[in-house]
Design an enzyme around this catalytic site. Structure first.
Site, PDB file in Angstrom:
ATOM      1  N   TYR A 146       0.812  -1.216   0.000  1.00  0.00           N
ATOM      2  CA  TYR A 146       0.000   0.000   0.000  1.00  0.00           C
ATOM      3  C   TYR A 146       0.851   1.275   0.000  1.00  0.00           C
ATOM      4  O   TYR A 146       0.349   2.357  -0.251  1.00  0.00           O
ATOM      5  CB  TYR A 146      -0.957   0.030   1.201  1.00  0.00           C
ATOM      6  CG  TYR A 146      -1.974  -1.092   1.223  1.00  0.00           C
ATOM      7  CD1 TYR A 146      -2.131  -1.947   0.134  1.00  0.00           C
ATOM      8  CD2 TYR A 146      -2.784  -1.307   2.324  1.00  0.00           C
ATOM      9  CE1 TYR A 146      -3.049  -2.976   0.158  1.00  0.00           C
ATOM     10  CE2 TYR A 146      -3.708  -2.329   2.351  1.00  0.00           C
ATOM     11  CZ  TYR A 146      -3.836  -3.175   1.266  1.00  0.00           C
ATOM     12  OH  TYR A 146      -4.741  -4.198   1.295  1.00  0.00           O
ATOM     13  N   LYS A 195       3.898 -15.251   2.679  1.00  0.00           N
ATOM     14  CA  LYS A 195       3.777 -16.036   1.433  1.00  0.00           C
ATOM     15  C   LYS A 195       5.204 -16.371   0.993  1.00  0.00           C
ATOM     16  O   LYS A 195       5.662 -16.029  -0.105  1.00  0.00           O
ATOM     17  CB  LYS A 195       3.007 -15.190   0.397  1.00  0.00           C
ATOM     18  CG  LYS A 195       2.623 -15.924  -0.868  1.00  0.00           C
ATOM     19  CD  LYS A 195       1.529 -16.938  -0.680  1.00  0.00           C
ATOM     20  CE  LYS A 195       1.232 -17.666  -1.982  1.00  0.00           C
ATOM     21  NZ  LYS A 195       0.406 -18.863  -1.816  1.00  0.00           N
ATOM     22  N   ASP A 227      -2.563 -18.138   2.396  1.00  0.00           N
ATOM     23  CA  ASP A 227      -3.742 -18.837   1.855  1.00  0.00           C
ATOM     24  C   ASP A 227      -4.231 -19.888   2.849  1.00  0.00           C
ATOM     25  O   ASP A 227      -5.434 -20.064   3.056  1.00  0.00           O
ATOM     26  CB  ASP A 227      -3.455 -19.434   0.470  1.00  0.00           C
ATOM     27  CG  ASP A 227      -2.046 -19.992   0.333  1.00  0.00           C
ATOM     28  OD1 ASP A 227      -1.220 -19.777   1.244  1.00  0.00           O
ATOM     29  OD2 ASP A 227      -1.762 -20.654  -0.679  1.00  0.00           O
ATOM     30  N   ASP A 251      -4.841  -6.660   6.313  1.00  0.00           N
ATOM     31  CA  ASP A 251      -6.066  -5.962   5.931  1.00  0.00           C
ATOM     32  C   ASP A 251      -7.173  -6.994   5.662  1.00  0.00           C
ATOM     33  O   ASP A 251      -8.289  -6.903   6.185  1.00  0.00           O
ATOM     34  CB  ASP A 251      -5.761  -5.144   4.657  1.00  0.00           C
ATOM     35  CG  ASP A 251      -6.888  -4.226   4.259  1.00  0.00           C
ATOM     36  OD1 ASP A 251      -7.846  -4.084   5.037  1.00  0.00           O
ATOM     37  OD2 ASP A 251      -6.818  -3.649   3.153  1.00  0.00           O
ATOM     38  N   ASP A 255     -10.366  -8.467   8.486  1.00  0.00           N
ATOM     39  CA  ASP A 255     -11.798  -8.386   8.163  1.00  0.00           C
ATOM     40  C   ASP A 255     -12.444  -9.766   8.230  1.00  0.00           C
ATOM     41  O   ASP A 255     -13.573  -9.917   8.699  1.00  0.00           O
ATOM     42  CB  ASP A 255     -12.001  -7.793   6.757  1.00  0.00           C
ATOM     43  CG  ASP A 255     -12.179  -6.285   6.817  1.00  0.00           C
ATOM     44  OD1 ASP A 255     -11.827  -5.694   7.863  1.00  0.00           O
ATOM     45  OD2 ASP A 255     -12.660  -5.694   5.830  1.00  0.00           O
TER      46      ASP A 255
END
Ligand code: NAD
Length: 361
Positions: A146, A195, A227, A251, A255
């Site tokens: 980001y 990852k 994942d 992020d 959620d």
């Protein structure tokens, strides 16, 4: 202890829920012998109305001089408010980004806890919920994809967009230290999510986390691919204590974790800097649809204030008392409308705050 708190009630339901949190803090102060003093500043739409900008330098400076910040929420009805007919950097939410940056808040903590009493709101099957879950997600907030270089270009007549994901070892180390410190206050188990099978930034992440782990021999460390973590959250959420992860993964995963608790009005959060300073706020927004009706659930903000006691002031006993008081009102069947279920007693924002105050022992 004397604690100087800047409050930012903000917009919508913000002033109603911050008022209740301060009421509960004052009761904690009375019972445990602390003084909490408050300086209120404007941010968001109310600051735009008063000063033409979502956050003034003066408000930011007051926040910098405080011991911690308690925030309600900012923003209005996005489709139908004069606050949004302006450039993005002048909209209410720009105040949030500016204060996070101005206070160097790089570590975001979001707990996801399932109250037994609210288990029906959890979308997972009973056999998956088991004895419930109690985790925190520690998300890096100021680096990664980001904040990397980005551009869009045309190459041989084909449009192409590039985003870059960069972390240096210092950025990884400081967030890892936060995660291990918080694990020491909890069940001493960190799962670091990356990852590393694909990304260089994740391979460095894993190495630095391993280095930090050596300073915390009591904490169990595991690594999990992102994942797999997304699957494990809905298959076996009870296995998590502290999830440590980078900005974008955090992020998305935070959620997902908040959804499985089922109730947005219950979720607290904290953003911390390198030291003890933090900004504490509910995970939800300013809920303009219910503002001024005395029906908003103040619990997320009250639990955020409890996090403030724990992480900025090291008042663990007092934070425990606040969390226990919230637990007790739920056990006794009191509910605001967002978490109401059959057979429970419906209460408003103010009454919920008053009840929690009476349970602070
Ligand atoms: P929201 O979280 O404000 O509301 C979503 C839904 O949840 C609404 O139906 C609302 O009534 C309900 N809700 C939220 N908090 C509640 C509470 N404490 N008790 C009972 N019900 C509650 O999200 P939204 O509607 O997408 O956004 C509204 C405004 O808030 C927007 O301007 C948005 O930009 C802003 N926002 C601010 C923050 C922040 O200040 N950190 C975060 C998210 C959204």
């Amino acid at each position: 202890m004397d604690c100087k708190i800047v409050t930012i009630p903000g917009d919508g339901i913000g002033p109603e829920i911050v008022r209740e949190a301060c009421k509960v803090l004052d009761q904690v102060g009375k019972v445990y012998g602390h003084t909490f003093s408050y300086t209120e500043v404007l941010m968001g739409g109310c600051s735009i109305d008063a000063y033409g900008v979502p956050l003034t330098e003066e408000a930011l400076n007051k926040a910098k001089q405080s011991d911690a910040v308690l925030l309600g929420a900012v923003g209005g009805n996005v489709g139908n408010s004069r606050w949004y007919d302006v450039a993005p950097n002048l909209r209410p939410e720009a105040g949030l980004l500016a204060i996070r940056k101005g206070l160097n808040l790089f570590a975001n903590i979001r707990p996801a806890y399932l109250y037994k009493e609210l288990a029906d709101a959890c979308p997972l099957k009973k056999e998956i919920i088991g004895d419930g879950f109690d985790m925190v997600i520690m998300r890096e907030l100021t680096g990664g994809l980001y904040f990397g270089e980005r551009h869009t270009e045309e190459v041989n007549g084909v449009r192409q967009a590039t985003d870059t994901l960069t972390y240096n070892e210092n950025e990884i180390r400081r967030i890892a230290v936060k995660a291990f410190d918080i694990a020491m206050k909890r069940s001493k188990h960190v799962i670091s999510v990356d990852k590393a099978n694909v990304l260089d930034s994740s391979r460095l992440w894993r190495k630095v986390v391993e280095e930090v782990a050596k300073d915390y021999p009591e904490v169990r460390i595991e690594h999990m691919l992102v994942d797999n973590c997304a699957m494990q959250l809905v298959m076996n959420p009870g296995q998590f204590d502290v999830i440590l992860t980078e900005n974008m993964f955090g992020d998305i995963l935070s959620d997902e974790a908040s959804m499985i608790t089922g109730s947005i009005g219950m979720l607290s959060s904290a953003s911390l800097n390198e030291g003890k300073f933090g900004m504490y706020e509910p995970s939800h927004g300013s809920a303009p649809d219910i503002a001024g009706k005395d029906i908003a659930n103040p619990i997320a903000t009250i639990l955020s204030a409890a996090m403030m006691l724990r992480y900025s002031f090291d008042l663990d006993k007092e934070a425990d008392a606040m969390e226990a008081a919230v637990q007790q009102v739920l056990t006794d069947g009191y509910r605001t409308v967002d978490i109401m279920s059959e057979g429970c007693k419906k209460v408003g924002t103010t009454q919920m705050g008053d009840l929690i105050v009476t349970y602070i022992k």
